[in-house]
Design an enzyme around this catalytic site. Structure first.
Site, PDB file in Angstrom:
ATOM      1  N   GLY A  41       1.341  -1.220  -0.249  1.00  0.00           N
ATOM      2  CA  GLY A  41      -0.269  -0.031  -0.080  1.00  0.00           C
ATOM      3  C   GLY A  41       0.948   1.617  -0.014  1.00  0.00           C
ATOM      4  CD  GLN A  46       2.982   6.016   2.993  1.00  0.00           C
ATOM      5  OE1 GLN A  46       1.727   4.844   1.983  1.00  0.00           O
ATOM      6  NE2 GLN A  46       4.189   5.233   3.071  1.00  0.00           N
ATOM      7  CB  CYS A  86       5.609   1.885   7.332  1.00  0.00           C
ATOM      8  SG  CYS A  86       4.924   3.758   6.635  1.00  0.00           S
ATOM      9  CG  LEU A  87       6.755   1.339   1.427  1.00  0.00           C
ATOM     10  CD1 LEU A  87       6.221   2.069  -0.382  1.00  0.00           C
ATOM     11  CD2 LEU A  87       8.192   0.135   1.650  1.00  0.00           C
ATOM     12  CG  HIS A 128      -0.306   1.087   7.369  1.00  0.00           C
ATOM     13  ND1 HIS A 128       1.190   0.817   8.956  1.00  0.00           N
ATOM     14  CD2 HIS A 128       0.541   1.914   6.898  1.00  0.00           C
ATOM     15  CE1 HIS A 128       1.610   1.171   7.829  1.00  0.00           C
ATOM     16  NE2 HIS A 128       2.061   2.351   7.024  1.00  0.00           N
ATOM     17  CD  GLU A 129      -1.148   2.147   3.182  1.00  0.00           C
ATOM     18  OE1 GLU A 129      -0.555   2.876   2.785  1.00  0.00           O
ATOM     19  OE2 GLU A 129      -0.288   1.527   3.120  1.00  0.00           O
ATOM     20  CG  HIS A 132       0.215   6.382   5.804  1.00  0.00           C
ATOM     21  ND1 HIS A 132       1.506   7.749   6.100  1.00  0.00           N
ATOM     22  CD2 HIS A 132       0.475   5.429   5.542  1.00  0.00           C
ATOM     23  CE1 HIS A 132       2.706   6.941   6.487  1.00  0.00           C
ATOM     24  NE2 HIS A 132       2.364   5.344   6.104  1.00  0.00           N
TER      25      HIS A 132
HETATM   26 ZN    ZN Z   1       2.744   3.776   5.850  1.00  0.00          ZN
END
Ligand code: ZN
Length: 163
Positions: A41, A46, A86-87, A128-129, A132
């Site tokens: 995701g 991000q 998380c990226l 989670h997404e 953000h």
């Molecule tokens: Zn994340």
């Protein structure tokens, strides 16, 4: 983590702008990015765009879903604990407790409204997404004693934790 754009409440996309060239270009850029980094995701903040777009996959064979202006509502009082990473916070993993099921409404990449019910891992990715988009990171909700460097997480987690 540390870039203020990750802590901002992102702006909605006016539905009549979803088909516009800049929004479609952003979606394509996000798709390239999430594939390149092998993520499940990605949220627009991000990639430093403070707008309410997330890409997610629940089955890599089926590709990515695009959710625009998603609204999540828990469907149960039950919660579940899952390991998250998380990226935007590379090299860490930690356990997060979240509602076990969510109802989602929003727009897809064509500007069509959709509605979904999710549980299990898809509900985790969705929450989670979408967090953000409100400037919330999983480390805000993580069980701090579980927070691990990826290398140690791989080395020390017990076999029953393995997914
Ligand atoms: Zn994340």
């Amino acid at each position: 983590m540390g870039n203020p754009v990750l802590r901002r409440v992102a702006d909605p996309i006016p539905p009549d702008e979803i088909s516009s060239a800049p929004v479609q270009r952003l979606i394509r850029d996000m798709l390239d990015t999430v594939i390149e980094y092998d993520g499940v995701g990605l949220a627009a903040p991000q990639v430093h765009q403070s707008v309410r777009i997330v890409l997610l996959t629940f089955d890599p064979e089926e590709g990515f879903e695009v959710w625009i202006n998603p609204v999540l509502t828990p469907t149960t009082d039950e919660t579940a604990v899952n390991t998250e990473g998380c990226l935007s916070i590379p090299g860490l993993r930690g356990e997060v407790r979240r509602p076990a099921g969510v109802h989602v409404t929003g727009y897809d990449h064509l500007g069509n409204q959709f509605e979904r019910e999710l549980d299990g891992f898809p509900a985790v990715v969705a929450q989670h997404e979408c967090d953000h988009l409100d400037g919330v990171l999983y480390v805000d909700k993580v069980d701090h004693h579980s927070l691990s460097f990826l290398e140690e997480w791989r080395r020390f987690r017990t076999t029953e934790d393995q997914d």
